[in-house]
Every structure is written in structure tokens, then in C-alpha cells.
Design a protein around this motif. Structure first.
Motif, PDB file in Angstrom:
ATOM      1  N   VAL A 194       0.837  -1.205   0.000  1.00 52.74           N
ATOM      2  CA  VAL A 194       0.000   0.000   0.000  1.00 52.74           C
ATOM      3  C   VAL A 194       0.877   1.263   0.000  1.00 52.74           C
ATOM      4  O   VAL A 194       0.607   2.229  -0.711  1.00 52.74           O
ATOM      5  CB  VAL A 194      -0.956  -0.010   1.220  1.00 52.74           C
ATOM      6  CG1 VAL A 194      -1.688   1.315   1.369  1.00 52.74           C
ATOM      7  CG2 VAL A 194      -1.954  -1.165   1.085  1.00 52.74           C
ATOM      8  N   GLU A 195       1.933   1.225   0.798  1.00 54.21           N
ATOM      9  CA  GLU A 195       2.886   2.345   0.827  1.00 54.21           C
ATOM     10  C   GLU A 195       3.500   2.543  -0.559  1.00 54.21           C
ATOM     11  O   GLU A 195       3.603   3.674  -1.063  1.00 54.21           O
ATOM     12  CB  GLU A 195       3.983   2.046   1.856  1.00 54.21           C
ATOM     13  CG  GLU A 195       5.034   3.132   1.994  1.00 54.21           C
ATOM     14  CD  GLU A 195       4.543   4.368   2.740  1.00 54.21           C
ATOM     15  OE1 GLU A 195       5.260   5.380   2.706  1.00 54.21           O
ATOM     16  OE2 GLU A 195       3.455   4.332   3.354  1.00 54.21           O
ATOM     17  N   LEU A 196       3.907   1.436  -1.184  1.00 51.39           N
ATOM     18  CA  LEU A 196       4.506   1.515  -2.520  1.00 51.39           C
ATOM     19  C   LEU A 196       3.505   2.110  -3.511  1.00 51.39           C
ATOM     20  O   LEU A 196       3.841   3.016  -4.285  1.00 51.39           O
ATOM     21  CB  LEU A 196       4.950   0.119  -2.981  1.00 51.39           C
ATOM     22  CG  LEU A 196       5.614   0.046  -4.360  1.00 51.39           C
ATOM     23  CD1 LEU A 196       6.930   0.814  -4.377  1.00 51.39           C
ATOM     24  CD2 LEU A 196       5.854  -1.404  -4.771  1.00 51.39           C
ATOM     25  N   ALA A 197       2.262   1.631  -3.468  1.00 51.24           N
ATOM     26  CA  ALA A 197       1.234   2.136  -4.388  1.00 51.24           C
ATOM     27  C   ALA A 197       1.015   3.635  -4.193  1.00 51.24           C
ATOM     28  O   ALA A 197       0.925   4.396  -5.156  1.00 51.24           O
ATOM     29  CB  ALA A 197      -0.079   1.382  -4.166  1.00 51.24           C
ATOM     30  N   TRP A 198       0.973   4.061  -2.919  1.00 50.59           N
ATOM     31  CA  TRP A 198       0.762   5.485  -2.631  1.00 50.59           C
ATOM     32  C   TRP A 198       1.879   6.327  -3.228  1.00 50.59           C
ATOM     33  O   TRP A 198       1.647   7.385  -3.813  1.00 50.59           O
ATOM     34  CB  TRP A 198       0.685   5.698  -1.114  1.00 50.59           C
ATOM     35  CG  TRP A 198       0.465   7.132  -0.728  1.00 50.59           C
ATOM     36  CD1 TRP A 198       1.407   8.006  -0.273  1.00 50.59           C
ATOM     37  CD2 TRP A 198      -0.767   7.865  -0.781  1.00 50.59           C
ATOM     38  NE1 TRP A 198       0.837   9.237  -0.033  1.00 50.59           N
ATOM     39  CE2 TRP A 198      -0.509   9.178  -0.337  1.00 50.59           C
ATOM     40  CE3 TRP A 198      -2.071   7.533  -1.163  1.00 50.59           C
ATOM     41  CZ2 TRP A 198      -1.502  10.160  -0.248  1.00 50.59           C
ATOM     42  CZ3 TRP A 198      -3.061   8.518  -1.080  1.00 50.59           C
ATOM     43  CH2 TRP A 198      -2.766   9.806  -0.637  1.00 50.59           C
ATOM     44  N   ARG A 199       3.106   5.843  -3.106  1.00 46.75           N
ATOM     45  CA  ARG A 199       4.252   6.628  -3.577  1.00 46.75           C
ATOM     46  C   ARG A 199       4.416   6.586  -5.089  1.00 46.75           C
ATOM     47  O   ARG A 199       5.110   7.433  -5.650  1.00 46.75           O
ATOM     48  CB  ARG A 199       5.506   6.117  -2.901  1.00 46.75           C
ATOM     49  CG  ARG A 199       5.406   6.259  -1.380  1.00 46.75           C
ATOM     50  CD  ARG A 199       6.752   6.448  -0.817  1.00 46.75           C
ATOM     51  NE  ARG A 199       6.781   6.335   0.620  1.00 46.75           N
ATOM     52  CZ  ARG A 199       7.729   6.876   1.351  1.00 46.75           C
ATOM     53  NH1 ARG A 199       8.670   7.600   0.782  1.00 46.75           N
ATOM     54  NH2 ARG A 199       7.736   6.729   2.647  1.00 46.75           N
ATOM     55  N   LEU A 200       3.804   5.586  -5.738  1.00 43.12           N
ATOM     56  CA  LEU A 200       3.928   5.490  -7.197  1.00 43.12           C
ATOM     57  C   LEU A 200       2.774   6.192  -7.927  1.00 43.12           C
ATOM     58  O   LEU A 200       2.726   6.202  -9.150  1.00 43.12           O
ATOM     59  CB  LEU A 200       3.973   4.015  -7.637  1.00 43.12           C
ATOM     60  CG  LEU A 200       5.223   3.232  -7.228  1.00 43.12           C
ATOM     61  CD1 LEU A 200       5.142   1.800  -7.708  1.00 43.12           C
ATOM     62  CD2 LEU A 200       6.496   3.896  -7.763  1.00 43.12           C
ATOM     63  N   ARG A 201       1.831   6.780  -7.165  1.00 46.23           N
ATOM     64  CA  ARG A 201       0.726   7.472  -7.824  1.00 46.23           C
ATOM     65  C   ARG A 201       1.238   8.654  -8.638  1.00 46.23           C
ATOM     66  O   ARG A 201       2.198   9.298  -8.249  1.00 46.23           O
ATOM     67  CB  ARG A 201      -0.264   8.017  -6.781  1.00 46.23           C
ATOM     68  CG  ARG A 201      -0.972   6.960  -5.955  1.00 46.23           C
ATOM     69  CD  ARG A 201      -1.744   7.597  -4.809  1.00 46.23           C
ATOM     70  NE  ARG A 201      -0.996   8.695  -4.234  1.00 46.23           N
ATOM     71  CZ  ARG A 201      -1.474   9.892  -3.955  1.00 46.23           C
ATOM     72  NH1 ARG A 201      -2.747  10.145  -4.138  1.00 46.23           N
ATOM     73  NH2 ARG A 201      -0.708  10.829  -3.470  1.00 46.23           N
ATOM     74  N   GLY A 202       0.541   8.933  -9.720  1.00 50.06           N
ATOM     75  CA  GLY A 202       0.905  10.095 -10.547  1.00 50.06           C
ATOM     76  C   GLY A 202       0.431  11.387  -9.897  1.00 50.06           C
ATOM     77  O   GLY A 202      -0.283  11.361  -8.889  1.00 50.06           O
ATOM     78  N   PRO A 203       0.797  12.542 -10.483  1.00 50.37           N
ATOM     79  CA  PRO A 203       0.445  13.844  -9.893  1.00 50.37           C
ATOM     80  C   PRO A 203      -1.065  14.090  -9.840  1.00 50.37           C
ATOM     81  O   PRO A 203      -1.561  14.768  -8.952  1.00 50.37           O
ATOM     82  CB  PRO A 203       1.132  14.857 -10.817  1.00 50.37           C
ATOM     83  CG  PRO A 203       1.485  14.110 -12.058  1.00 50.37           C
ATOM     84  CD  PRO A 203       1.643  12.680 -11.683  1.00 50.37           C
TER      85      PRO A 203
END
Length: 475
Positions: free
Chosen positions: A104-113
Motif C-alpha cells: 500500500v505504501e509503494l502504491a501510494w508513492r507510485l501514484r501520478g500527480p
């Protein structure tokens, strides 16, 4: 690898802990971003080898049967949510100053602008149903959305896929929240708190603290269960959370709502939180009969979903239309059949005492089929609360003695059948014994209050075995 976004993954040495539903997408995504990925996995079975072969074909290194040692040069660990915090791998990471993120942390940080905001749901029980109801309501409002997270659709796939979303309905488990310090939801709900996974978290306080992380940084609404008793309550978690200026606490209750609450008045779900002049006004959202099934705990799920959707700005009509369109998951209070005047209900998804308590409260005269892996739970409160509804009990699974002892203490007059077998025929015998104990008008209820993995691959398979056994009775 501090708290900011990592934009350049090229050549970063990342260790992914665990294959499975979150590990494989994480390894693929990181490899695609240019990271040097090593996957470590405790198990070395046929399924693991199959997944390993797929990843190795891409150029990912996989170490099977060794999830304990930290690979040389690791700069970040991305862990599967189920890996316990006390594993030697994480102790080694701590000593080496290597951060640990969950999927979940990884997904949050990989979100686009311009990423879709998250409406997040956690709680001991009802998460999946609430998130699916929420997605149904958002869809009824014409929004592009998906139910993602701990629910089957990987958050990583949702964040990195081609599809553009307006908003995501995100189910988060306590495990996922433990490894996710950064996500900040638009709005979030903690549905309830009861002892669960204490063998993993170590204590009720640690479990509640991880659940409460879902409120951190909320922008619009922290939705809590106004009916919840016990300490800490979901309202206590809201009080402790560090939220954005202007974020509101919004309660849901099965009674008449006060200002800033959603609740029930004369069979109508009403909103006194997202209306003009909430001291005096209320908005009708839907009828209790629009909720499927209209059991009390499920009405609470519907109110929580409605609160999050209203926080996002959907009209009242979308709440009604979304709840009407929603169909519940298999194995969640599913009616299997009526045989000789006895109703058979499959609630195999009741894998802990809190879920079983909600299930047992929905029927008047019950022959209860229970047991499995207790995961550190105790059963006195559950049995004490349900004692007067029990016609009989049939116990299966590894930790059934814990339930048998609670029945002896709190319901000594209830007949108990203790099945000392874990083979595939055990469920058929359990259903036959339950039929023998039941009278016309009774409900035979599979609500195990335990996990299934001692006898079955998962709770779905356990529910399937129950339904098959009931069909054999009917035949």
C-alpha cells in the motif's frame, strides 16, 4: 528513501518479501521502473516455483525457502502485508537502516500527480462489504471507480494501470496499515474494533494503533462507529489522529442520528452530517429494505459507505441506487437451502469472534457449526452473548476445544458435538449432526469464528464444503 516520492528507481536495490497476491505485482512494477529486484520467500512449493519462474523470466532474482536473511546491498524492503513485524529479516533491516514499506505504501508513492483520491475503509469486520457498497454508490453517481486493496484487486495495479479513475474505494487491513505510514485519504472509516490478529500485532493497543493510521491526514471526514463500546473506540482513534484543518468527525449509528451523524429513523437511512444546517435538517438517503441483507451489522456497513460517499459529494439518490444495485459476496450470511423446515446459512467469512457475534445475533434459534484456527482469540464473550439463542453446537477444527470450554462455562445446557477429525468428510458429518440437533424453525449456521486453513485452503472452500453437504441432505 525518506518520506518523499522516489522518482528515480534506476539501479535501486529493492528486496520484495513474499510472493503471493501483493509480492508478484510489486516485483513486476519495481522491475519495470528499473530497480534491481530480489524476491525472498519462506515457502518453496509448486505455486511459489511457478511464480518464481515467471519473475525470473523478466530478470528478477528469486530466493525460495529463505525469507530470513537480508540480501546484500538492499536499500528498501517491500513486504507482503502478512509478514509479521518480528521476523528476523525486518530486525536485520532495522539494524542496517533499511526502510520497510508494504504494498500500500509503494502504491501510494507510485501514484501520478493527478491520481484519484482514496476513500479508505478498515475495521475488524465488514470491510469488504462496505467497500463494495461504496464502489456501487460511487458508480451510481456516475464516477469512474473501483473497489481495490485488501479485496482482490491490487492497489498497485489500480495505481499503475491504464484506466483513469475519479476516486478509489480502498479496503485496508491492519497488516497493510502497519506497513503504510504515508497514505493520506480524502476520507476514511474504521467500522469497528474487536480483538483479532493479536498473535500478529502483539496487543490490542498495537492492533488499534495500526487501524487508526487510516485517519492520518484525512482531508474531509473521519467516519467512526458511534454505537461502538469498548476501549479504544473508533471515536477515540479519530480524536488521536492528526488530520487536515477542517476535517470533520462523522458518526454512524443504528439509532436516530444527532448532528454530524448518519443513522436510522423509522426504517429510513438518514444523513445529518452532509446537509445545510445539520442542527435542524436531515436528508433521507435510502430505506432499510434497500440494504441486502438488512441485518443490523450490514445496515451499519451501508451507513459507513454512505457517509464516505456523501463526504465525496455524491447526491442522496446515488446512495439509494448504489445500495439497491449491490449484491453481497458469497459465504457472507448466504442462504443455502431450507431442508425439513430448517434454514441453512453459510457465513464461512465469519473468521473471527466479532464477525460470528454479528451473525449469531441475526437469528433466534441456532444450531451453530464453529471452529478452526483461533488466531489467539478467546470465546467467552461470544458464547456468553449467544447462549440463549443456541439449540446446539457442532465443533470442528484444530482449536475447537477453546470453544467447547467456553460453551461448558457459559452455556452448559446446550448440547455439543465435538468432531475430532480434520479430513474432507468432516464438514458433511458436521452438517448431519447439526440436522439431528435442529428442530423446524431453527437455523443451522456456519459461523466458525475461526480461520479455515487448518482444514481448508480458505474460507471460500470451507463455505463450498458446507453448501455441498447441505445439498446432499436435501437430496
Amino acid at each position: 528513501m525518506g518520506s518523499g516520492q522516489v522518482t528515480d528507481w534506476q539501479g535501486k536495490h529493492v528486496t520484495v518479501a513474499g510472493l503471493g497476491v501483493s509480492g508478484v505485482p510489486a516485483a513486476r512494477a519495481l522491475h519495470g521502473l528499473g530497480a534491481e529486484v530480489t524476491v525472498v520467500n519462506d515457502g518453496d512449493d509448486a505455486r511459489a516455483r511457478e511464480q518464481a519462474a515467471e519473475l525470473e523470466a523478466l530478470g528478477v532474482t528469486v530466493r525460495l525457502g529463505d525469507g530470513e536473511t537480508l540480501p546484500d546491498g538492499t536499500e528498501l524492503i517491500v513486504t507482503a502485508p502478512g509478514w509479521k513485524p518480528d521476523k528476523p529479516l525486518f530486525a536485520a533491516a532495522d539494524r542496517a537502516g533499511v526502510p520497510v514499506w508494504g504494498d500500500v505504501e509503494l502504491a501510494w508513492r507510485l501514484r501520478g500527480p493527478d491520481a484519484a483520491p482514496w476513500l479508505a475503509v478498515t475495521g475488524t469486520n465488514g470491510k469488504t462489504t462496505t467497500v463494495q457498497m461504496l464502489a456501487s454508490i460511487l458508480e451510481a453517481a456516475g464516477l469512474r471507480t473501483a473497489a481495490v486493496g485488501n479485496i482482490g484487486v491490487s492497489l498497485l495495479d489500480a495505481v499503475l494501470g491504464e484506466e483513469r479513475y475519479d476516486v478509489l474505494a480502498v479496503e485496508l487491513s491492519s497488516y497493510q496499515l502497519h506497513w503504510a505510514p504515508s497514505p493520506r485519504a480524502h476520507s476514511a472509516a474504521v467500522l469497528n474494533l474487536a480483538p483479532d490478529h493479536l498473535d500478529w500485532h502483539g496487543s490490542m493497543e498495537a492492533y488499534a494503533r495500526d487501524k487508526g493510521r487510516v485517519y492520518e491526514g484525512n482531508r474531509v471526514a473521519c467516519v467512526y462507529n458511534a454505537d461502538a463500546t469498548g476501549k479504544p473506540s473508533t471515536e477515540d482513534l479519530v480524536r488521536e489522529a492528526d488530520v487536515e484543518e477542517g476535517c470533520r468527525a462523522v458518526g454512524f449509528t443504528l439509532g436516530a442520528p444527532g448532528p454530524s451523524q448518519l443513522g436510522v429513523v423509522e426504517g429510513i437511512l438518514v444523513d445529518r452530517a452532509f446537509v445545510e444546517n445539520r442542527q435542524r435538517n436531515a436528508q433521507e438517503l435510502a430505506e432499510v429494505s434497500d440494504v441486502n441483507p438488512p441485518a443490523p451489522h450490514n445496515i451499519a456497513n451501508a451507513l459507513a459507505a454512505a457517509a464516505l460517499a456523501r463526504a465525496y459529494g455524491v447526491p442522496a439518490s446515488a446512495v439509494r441506487d448504489g445500495l439497491r444495485a449491490f449484491t453481497p459476496d458469497a459465504h457472507r450470511i448466504a442462504h443455502v437451502a431450507d431442508v425439513d423446515g430448517v434454514t441453512y446459512i453459510d457465513d464461512s467469512k465469519a473468521t473471527n469472534t466479532h464477525a460470528a457475534e454479528a451473525s449469531l445475533a441475526a437469528y433466534d434459534s441456532i444450531v451453530w457449526i464453529a471452529g478452526g484456527l483461533a488466531k489467539g482469540a478467546t470465546f467467552d464473550e461470544l458464547v456468553g452473548g449467544a447462549a440463549k439463542r443456541l439449540r446446539g453446537a457442532v465443533l470442528i477444527g484444530r482449536d475447537r476445544a477453546l470453544i467447547r470450554e467456553a460453551l461448558a462455562r457459559h452455556a452448559p445446557e446446550v448440547p455439543v458435538v465435538d468432531l475430532d477429525r480434520t479430513d474432507t468428510g468432516a464438514m458433511l458429518q458436521a452438517v448431519q449432526e447439526a440436522q439431528r440437533l435442529a428442530r423446524p424453525g431453527d437455523t443451522v449456521l456456519l459461523a466458525p469464528a475461526c480461520a479455515s486453513m487448518d482444514m481448508f485452503a480458505n474460507y471460500n472452500k470451507r463455505g463450498d464444503a458446507f453448501a455441498q453437504a447441505v445439498r446432499e441432505l436435501g437430496a
